[in-house]
Design an enzyme around this catalytic site. Structure first.
Site, PDB file in Angstrom:
ATOM      1  N   GLU A  60      -1.138  -1.514   7.026  1.00  0.00           N
ATOM      2  CA  GLU A  60      -1.982  -2.618   6.604  1.00  0.00           C
ATOM      3  C   GLU A  60      -1.191  -3.909   6.454  1.00  0.00           C
ATOM      4  OE1 GLU A  60      -5.673  -0.340   4.575  1.00  0.00           O
ATOM      5  OE2 GLU A  60      -3.943  -0.510   3.265  1.00  0.00           O
ATOM      6  N   CYS A  85       1.471 -10.675   3.884  1.00  0.00           N
ATOM      7  CA  CYS A  85       2.202  -9.514   3.368  1.00  0.00           C
ATOM      8  C   CYS A  85       2.266  -8.472   4.489  1.00  0.00           C
ATOM      9  CB  CYS A  85       1.463  -8.994   2.140  1.00  0.00           C
ATOM     10  SG  CYS A  85       2.227  -7.550   1.414  1.00  0.00           S
ATOM     11  N   CYS A 106       6.231   5.817   3.138  1.00  0.00           N
ATOM     12  CA  CYS A 106       7.515   5.497   2.509  1.00  0.00           C
ATOM     13  C   CYS A 106       8.085   6.780   1.938  1.00  0.00           C
ATOM     14  CB  CYS A 106       7.311   4.469   1.386  1.00  0.00           C
ATOM     15  SG  CYS A 106       8.856   3.947   0.603  1.00  0.00           S
ATOM     16  N   CYS A 158       7.792   6.309  -5.208  1.00  0.00           N
ATOM     17  CA  CYS A 158       7.680   5.755  -6.563  1.00  0.00           C
ATOM     18  C   CYS A 158       6.391   6.294  -7.187  1.00  0.00           C
ATOM     19  CB  CYS A 158       7.670   4.238  -6.530  1.00  0.00           C
ATOM     20  SG  CYS A 158       9.212   3.566  -5.874  1.00  0.00           S
ATOM     21  N   CYS A 212       2.805   4.295  -6.799  1.00  0.00           N
ATOM     22  CA  CYS A 212       2.535   3.579  -5.541  1.00  0.00           C
ATOM     23  C   CYS A 212       1.733   4.443  -4.562  1.00  0.00           C
ATOM     24  CB  CYS A 212       3.857   3.157  -4.907  1.00  0.00           C
ATOM     25  SG  CYS A 212       3.669   2.443  -3.266  1.00  0.00           S
ATOM     26  N   GLY A 228       5.916   0.535   2.882  1.00  0.00           N
ATOM     27  CA  GLY A 228       7.269   0.905   3.294  1.00  0.00           C
ATOM     28  C   GLY A 228       8.369   0.155   2.571  1.00  0.00           C
ATOM     29  N   GLU A 229       9.589   0.654   2.760  1.00  0.00           N
ATOM     30  CA  GLU A 229      10.767   0.037   2.152  1.00  0.00           C
ATOM     31  C   GLU A 229      11.547  -0.668   3.275  1.00  0.00           C
ATOM     32  OE1 GLU A 229      12.368  -0.614  -0.865  1.00  0.00           O
ATOM     33  OE2 GLU A 229      13.722  -1.514   0.585  1.00  0.00           O
ATOM     34  N   SER A 254      11.261  -7.512  -0.202  1.00  0.00           N
ATOM     35  CA  SER A 254      11.147  -6.811  -1.488  1.00  0.00           C
ATOM     36  C   SER A 254      11.737  -5.421  -1.331  1.00  0.00           C
ATOM     37  CB  SER A 254       9.672  -6.710  -1.882  1.00  0.00           C
ATOM     38  OG  SER A 254       9.525  -5.917  -3.047  1.00  0.00           O
ATOM     39  N   SER A 281      12.281  -4.571  -7.106  1.00  0.00           N
ATOM     40  CA  SER A 281      11.290  -3.868  -7.919  1.00  0.00           C
ATOM     41  C   SER A 281      11.995  -3.165  -9.063  1.00  0.00           C
ATOM     42  CB  SER A 281      10.547  -2.860  -7.039  1.00  0.00           C
ATOM     43  OG  SER A 281       9.838  -3.560  -6.042  1.00  0.00           O
ATOM     44  N   LEU A 282      11.923  -3.741 -10.248  1.00  0.00           N
ATOM     45  CA  LEU A 282      12.700  -3.245 -11.379  1.00  0.00           C
ATOM     46  C   LEU A 282      11.923  -2.173 -12.163  1.00  0.00           C
ATOM     47  CD1 LEU A 282      15.508  -3.898 -12.494  1.00  0.00           C
ATOM     48  CD2 LEU A 282      14.423  -5.494 -14.095  1.00  0.00           C
ATOM     49  N   HIS A 283      10.817  -2.578 -12.750  1.00  0.00           N
ATOM     50  CA  HIS A 283       9.836  -1.669 -13.373  1.00  0.00           C
ATOM     51  C   HIS A 283      10.268  -0.953 -14.648  1.00  0.00           C
ATOM     52  CE1 HIS A 283       7.664  -2.634  -9.857  1.00  0.00           C
ATOM     53  NE2 HIS A 283       8.212  -1.759  -9.053  1.00  0.00           N
ATOM     54  N   ASN A 306      -2.200  -1.676 -10.139  1.00  0.00           N
ATOM     55  CA  ASN A 306      -3.431  -1.530  -9.366  1.00  0.00           C
ATOM     56  C   ASN A 306      -3.691  -0.051  -9.121  1.00  0.00           C
ATOM     57  OD1 ASN A 306      -4.065  -4.364  -8.904  1.00  0.00           O
ATOM     58  ND2 ASN A 306      -2.144  -4.369  -7.743  1.00  0.00           N
ATOM     59  N   CYS A 334      -1.266  -5.192  -4.394  1.00  0.00           N
ATOM     60  CA  CYS A 334       0.044  -4.525  -4.342  1.00  0.00           C
ATOM     61  C   CYS A 334      -0.095  -3.058  -4.678  1.00  0.00           C
ATOM     62  CB  CYS A 334       0.987  -5.083  -5.399  1.00  0.00           C
ATOM     63  SG  CYS A 334       1.141  -6.826  -5.403  1.00  0.00           S
TER      64      CYS A 334
HETATM   65  N1  SAH Z   1       9.153  -0.935  -0.899  1.00  0.00           N
HETATM   66  C1  SAH Z   1       9.291  -2.254  -1.400  1.00  0.00           C
HETATM   67  C2  SAH Z   1       8.207  -3.199  -0.939  1.00  0.00           C
HETATM   68  C3  SAH Z   1       6.784  -2.698  -0.927  1.00  0.00           C
HETATM   69  S1  SAH Z   1       5.992  -2.470  -2.472  1.00  0.00           S
HETATM   70  C4  SAH Z   1       9.403  -2.257  -2.904  1.00  0.00           C
HETATM   71  O1  SAH Z   1       9.159  -1.232  -3.516  1.00  0.00           O
HETATM   72  O2  SAH Z   1       9.799  -3.288  -3.452  1.00  0.00           O
HETATM   73  C5  SAH Z   1       5.680  -4.127  -3.052  1.00  0.00           C
HETATM   74  C6  SAH Z   1       5.559  -4.205  -4.581  1.00  0.00           C
HETATM   75  O3  SAH Z   1       4.353  -3.569  -5.057  1.00  0.00           O
HETATM   76  C7  SAH Z   1       6.713  -3.512  -5.305  1.00  0.00           C
HETATM   77  O4  SAH Z   1       7.191  -4.291  -6.362  1.00  0.00           O
HETATM   78  C8  SAH Z   1       6.042  -2.275  -5.823  1.00  0.00           C
HETATM   79  O5  SAH Z   1       6.742  -1.726  -6.900  1.00  0.00           O
HETATM   80  C9  SAH Z   1       4.680  -2.785  -6.196  1.00  0.00           C
HETATM   81  N2  SAH Z   1       3.683  -1.732  -6.400  1.00  0.00           N
HETATM   82  C10 SAH Z   1       3.659  -0.501  -5.863  1.00  0.00           C
HETATM   83  N3  SAH Z   1       2.586   0.187  -6.283  1.00  0.00           N
HETATM   84  C11 SAH Z   1       1.904  -0.631  -7.119  1.00  0.00           C
HETATM   85  C12 SAH Z   1       0.670  -0.502  -7.841  1.00  0.00           C
HETATM   86  N4  SAH Z   1      -0.054   0.596  -7.760  1.00  0.00           N
HETATM   87  N5  SAH Z   1       0.269  -1.556  -8.584  1.00  0.00           N
HETATM   88  C13 SAH Z   1       1.000  -2.693  -8.630  1.00  0.00           C
HETATM   89  N6  SAH Z   1       2.148  -2.874  -7.950  1.00  0.00           N
HETATM   90  C14 SAH Z   1       2.598  -1.854  -7.200  1.00  0.00           C
HETATM   91 FE1  SF4 Z   2       8.070   2.830  -1.237  1.00  0.00          FE
HETATM   92 FE2  SF4 Z   2       7.996   0.415  -2.425  1.00  0.00          FE
HETATM   93 FE3  SF4 Z   2       5.966   2.184  -2.730  1.00  0.00          FE
HETATM   94 FE4  SF4 Z   2       8.329   2.660  -3.887  1.00  0.00          FE
HETATM   95  S1  SF4 Z   2       6.926   0.955  -4.337  1.00  0.00           S
HETATM   96  S2  SF4 Z   2       7.086   4.152  -2.739  1.00  0.00           S
HETATM   97  S3  SF4 Z   2       9.741   1.855  -2.362  1.00  0.00           S
HETATM   98  S4  SF4 Z   2       6.602   1.192  -0.819  1.00  0.00           S
END
Ligand code: SAH
Ligand code: SF4
Length: 369
Positions: free
Chosen positions: A91, A104, A111, A115, A118, A167-168, A199, A221-223, A298, A341
């Site tokens: 997408e 985007c 991926c 995480c 995600c 994806g990463e 990212s 992406s710290l979290h 989300n 996201c």
């Molecule tokens: N793989 C990369 C880039 C894609 S994800 C990464 O992880 O940074 C882009 C952003 O969306 C990242 O910061 C990710 O942590 C965040 N993200 C993933 N799942 C999410 C969700 N369900 N709600 C909000 N943000 C999310």
């Molecule tokens: Fe992959 Fe980024 Fe999703 Fe983590 S947040 S699973 S690195 S796409």
């Protein structure tokens, strides 16, 4: 199979054109036709010699992935489902704002990093996208939004690109780098390094490589402010823990086009959103020049996480701000079309066999069309 010219950055195209016995400047002309004008028909590349046009038509093409879905949300956010092969679709999302338009882009079908919060991670992984499939998303989106050929509009709809789709990107750097170079190339998309953002969830060796080869704006992406929690949310943390990741951020900043790293932080109710955690993050901000971008979680089907309440997010932001940290809270865009996201799922044929949630399947006929 013919050669797909979308796979080449300027240098690659020069080598290809030289192989045809043509002078180098022809590559620049072809690059402009393809990326500045969005042209895929060699016959219309009128300033090329007829013989070269004929040669290109017989052995090359400009092959973007095929759009198999196109949805528009009430707020103007637009999402394309892009078929990359018979089994996989990714997408691409366009987010218009008053002063800019952000595209985007996805870098992988699925991926591997899994995480916890995600949707892309939950559906597993199939393969890396090629350069043509990555830059092809920008090519397609510009054609859809601005028209192509001589009719292309002078005003640009897309002013920024973020590699924040599926994806990463730093696990697919060999294919991502030529795509980034095309985004920056004055003869292609001509975006400034500050308007192209990669990212990453923290692939440290690849952060160092990006710094050397093509430093663009960086989002990490710290979290979580501590390893124990980050190990759970972002499993890659077990390989590259916070101390190592933050050191890599500081190395990156030596070459970065902006003087800060953006830390993305998904707000998960009762998990990482306490006052104490905000204060710990302020400590991290003192170690790395950074801005924080809070992303309200989300939801997607099958997840047990909940979004932090708005008041909690606001309080969290205030604690960071009062410690001198710059904070923005990301607006949720694309409601109703699952374009926010972490909601991007596409159609990925999982090869990891670890899919745990029910995937949103689309009719097979659509993908096999
Ligand atoms: N793989 C990369 C880039 C894609 S994800 C990464 O992880 O940074 C882009 C952003 O969306 C990242 O910061 C990710 O942590 C965040 N993200 C993933 N799942 C999410 C969700 N369900 N709600 C909000 N943000 C999310
Ligand atoms: Fe992959 Fe980024 Fe999703 Fe983590 S947040 S699973 S690195 S796409």
């Amino acid at each position: 199979m013919t050669v797909n010219l979308l796979d080449f950055d300027a240098q690659g195209l020069e080598a290809y054109v030289a192989g045809l016995g043509e002078p180098r400047f022809r590559a620049r002309q072809v690059l402009r036709w393809i990326h500045q004008c969005g042209e895929s028909d060699f016959a219309r590349m009128t300033d090329l010699a007829k013989s070269l046009r004929g040669r290109l038509a017989s052995e090359a093409d400009v092959r973007a992935p095929q759009v198999v879905g196109d949805s528009l949300a009430a707020d103007g956010t637009r999402k394309w489902l892009v078929k990359v092969d018979g089994a996989n679709a990714v997408e691409t999302v366009f987010i218009p704002e008053r002063a800019r338009g952000t595209l985007c882009i996805s870098s992988q079908a699925g991926c591997v990093l899994d995480c916890a919060f995600c949707a892309t991670g939950k559906q597993g992984f199939n393969r890396n996208l090629s350069t043509a499939e990555i830059v092809g998303q920008l090519w397609l989106a510009r054609n859809a939004l601005e028209g192509s050929g001589a009719a292309r509009e002078a005003t640009r709809a897309i002013t920024n690109v973020v590699m924040m789709g599926m994806g990463e990107p730093l696990l697919n750097l060999d294919q991502v780098l030529p795509a980034l170079r095309l985004m920056l190339d004055d003869h292609a998309y001509g975006l400034s390094r500050r308007r192209v953002t990669v990212s990453t969830s923290g692939v440290v060796p690849a952060m160092d490589r990006l710094r050397e080869e093509c430093p663009v704006a960086l989002a990490v992406s710290l979290h979580a402010p501590q390893d124990a929690l980050r190990d759970q949310l972002v499993p890659l943390n077990r390989k590259y823990p916070l101390r190592v990741l933050l050191a890599a951020c500081n190395r990156y900043l030596e070459r970065a086009p902006r003087d800060f790293v953006t830390f993305e932080y998904v707000m998960l109710d009762g998990v990482n959103d306490s006052d104490a955690q905000a204060r710990e993050l302020a400590g991290i901000a003192r170690r790395v020049r950074s801005k924080f971008n809070l992303i309200p979680f989300n939801p997607f089907s099958g997840t047990a996480f909940r979004r932090s309440p708005a008041e909690r997010i606001q309080r969290f932001a205030e604690i960071l701000q009062s410690a001198g940290v710059t904070v923005t809270t990301r607006k949720t865009r694309g409601d109703g079309i699952d374009a926010a996201c972490g909601q991007l799922a596409g159609d990925v044929s999982d090869r990891t066999r670890r899919t745990r949630v029910t995937r949103r399947l689309r009719p097979a006929a659509e993908l096999n069309a």
